[in-house]
Scaffold this active site. Sequence first.
Site, PDB file in Angstrom:
ATOM      1  N   TYR A  61      -1.470  -0.535  11.461  1.00 58.64           N
ATOM      2  CA  TYR A  61      -3.140  -0.493  11.729  1.00 58.64           C
ATOM      3  C   TYR A  61      -3.271   0.298  12.862  1.00 58.64           C
ATOM      4  CZ  TYR A  61      -1.969  -4.607   8.724  1.00 58.64           C
ATOM      5  OH  TYR A  61      -1.486  -5.203   7.680  1.00 58.64           O
ATOM      6  N   LYS A  75       0.892  -1.166   0.044  1.00 55.06           N
ATOM      7  CA  LYS A  75       0.117  -0.076   0.063  1.00 55.06           C
ATOM      8  C   LYS A  75       0.962   1.331  -0.008  1.00 55.06           C
ATOM      9  CE  LYS A  75      -3.781  -2.354   2.459  1.00 55.06           C
ATOM     10  NZ  LYS A  75      -4.430  -2.609   3.628  1.00 55.06           N
TER      11      LYS A  75
HETATM   12  N1  LIG Z   1      -3.381  -6.167   6.119  1.00 52.54           N
HETATM   13  C1  LIG Z   1      -3.150  -6.929   5.093  1.00 52.54           C
HETATM   14  O1  LIG Z   1      -1.961  -7.285   4.796  1.00 52.54           O
HETATM   15  C2  LIG Z   1      -4.353  -6.986   4.191  1.00 52.54           C
HETATM   16  C3  LIG Z   1      -4.134  -7.280   2.767  1.00 52.54           C
HETATM   17  C4  LIG Z   1      -5.071  -8.336   2.484  1.00 52.54           C
HETATM   18  N2  LIG Z   1      -4.670  -8.462   0.926  1.00 52.54           N
HETATM   19  C5  LIG Z   1      -6.261  -7.953   2.502  1.00 52.54           C
HETATM   20  O2  LIG Z   1      -6.933  -7.435   1.893  1.00 52.54           O
HETATM   21  O3  LIG Z   1      -7.218  -8.365   3.448  1.00 52.54           O
END
Ligand SMILES: NC(=O)CC[C@H](N)C(=O)O
Length: 305
Positions: free
Chosen positions: A241, A64
Site C-alpha cells: 500500500y 489481488k
Molecule cells: N488490504 C486488504 O487486505 C483489504 C482486503 C479487504 N478484503 C478489504 O476489501 O478491505
Amino acid sequence: MNELLNRIIENNREITSKGKVATYIPALGKANPRHLGICVADMEGNVYTAGEYNVKFTLQSISKTISLMLAIMDNGEEEVFKKVGMEPTGDAFNSIVKLETINPSKPLNPMINAGAIAVASLIKGKDGEEKFQRLLNLFKKITGNDDLKVNEEVYLSEKRTGDRNRAMAYFMRDVGILEGDVEEILDVYFKQCSIEVDCIDVAKIGLFLANKGRVPYTSEKIVSEHIARIVKTFMVTCGMYNASGEFAIKVGIPAKSGVGGGIMAAVPHKMGIGVYGPALDEKGNSIGGYEVLKELSRELNLSIF
Ligand SMILES: NC(=O)CC[C@H](N)C(=O)O
C-alpha cells in the site's frame, strides 16, 4: 535456516504488541495479535518454518496478485489496463477519493481495493461462482494444496460490512469501469479475500512468482514470464500500500500484504516467503511481519536493489 528463522521470530515478537488486529471486518478481530510465523520455500524444494506458521488466516489483499494474473491471462494486458492504472498511490488501500478526481476516472492500480474489484470483474466465467472457482483452482495449482477453501465466516462478515467497497463498485459502474452485476462482482472479490491459507501456502505463491510463473516442483508453466513480471513489479511499487516506498528501501523484496496479517514475498530465482502476524501497523501491514522480513533480508542479503 530453521534456527535463523526461529531467532528472527523471537527477536520480533515483542513488536506485535504495538499493532492492532483489523476489526473493520468483524471476523478478523478474533485473531491472536501475538501470533507471528514464517515459512521459506526455496527453489530446491526445501521448506523451512518457524513460529505460528501453521495457523490459518485469510489471504485478503494477497489474493489481488493472482486475480490480476488471471484477468490478464483471460483478457490480455491491453484490455485490463484500460480499466485499471499502473501507478502507486499515497492513499490508504480502501481510499475512495481519487476515483472521482482522477481523469480519466479509473482506479490507480490493481493492488488497492477499487483496482482489485475492477480486476475481479474481468475474470471470465458464466457467473460469479464460476469466476471464483476458476480463481480458486489457480490458487490450488500454484500452492499444490487441493484443500484450499473459503473461510465462510470471514466471507460473510465482509459481505455484511463491506459498504465502502460496495460504494466504490457502484461508482465504478456509473463511470463505466465495471459492467454487469455489481453484487456478483463484489462476491468474487469478497470470496477471493476470504480464501484460507497458512504460511506454507503463501510461501508457495511467492516461490511460484520468484520462479517466473512456474511451479518449481512440477515445472508446470502456469503463466508467461512476462505476466509474472508485471505482478512482481506491482508488488514492488504498490504491494505494501502506501508504505511500499519505505518497504522497498528497508526490505527490498517484491511483497504483497493483506489485512488478515499475511505477507507474501518473492525473492527472484531464490525463494518464496510467507509471513503471518495479524497485529497490523497504521497502514494495514503486519507490524511483526514487516520487521521479520526486514531482518531476514538483512541476514541473507535478499534485497533485489
Ligand atoms: N488490504 C486488504 O487486505 C483489504 C482486503 C479487504 N478484503 C478489504 O476489501 O478491505
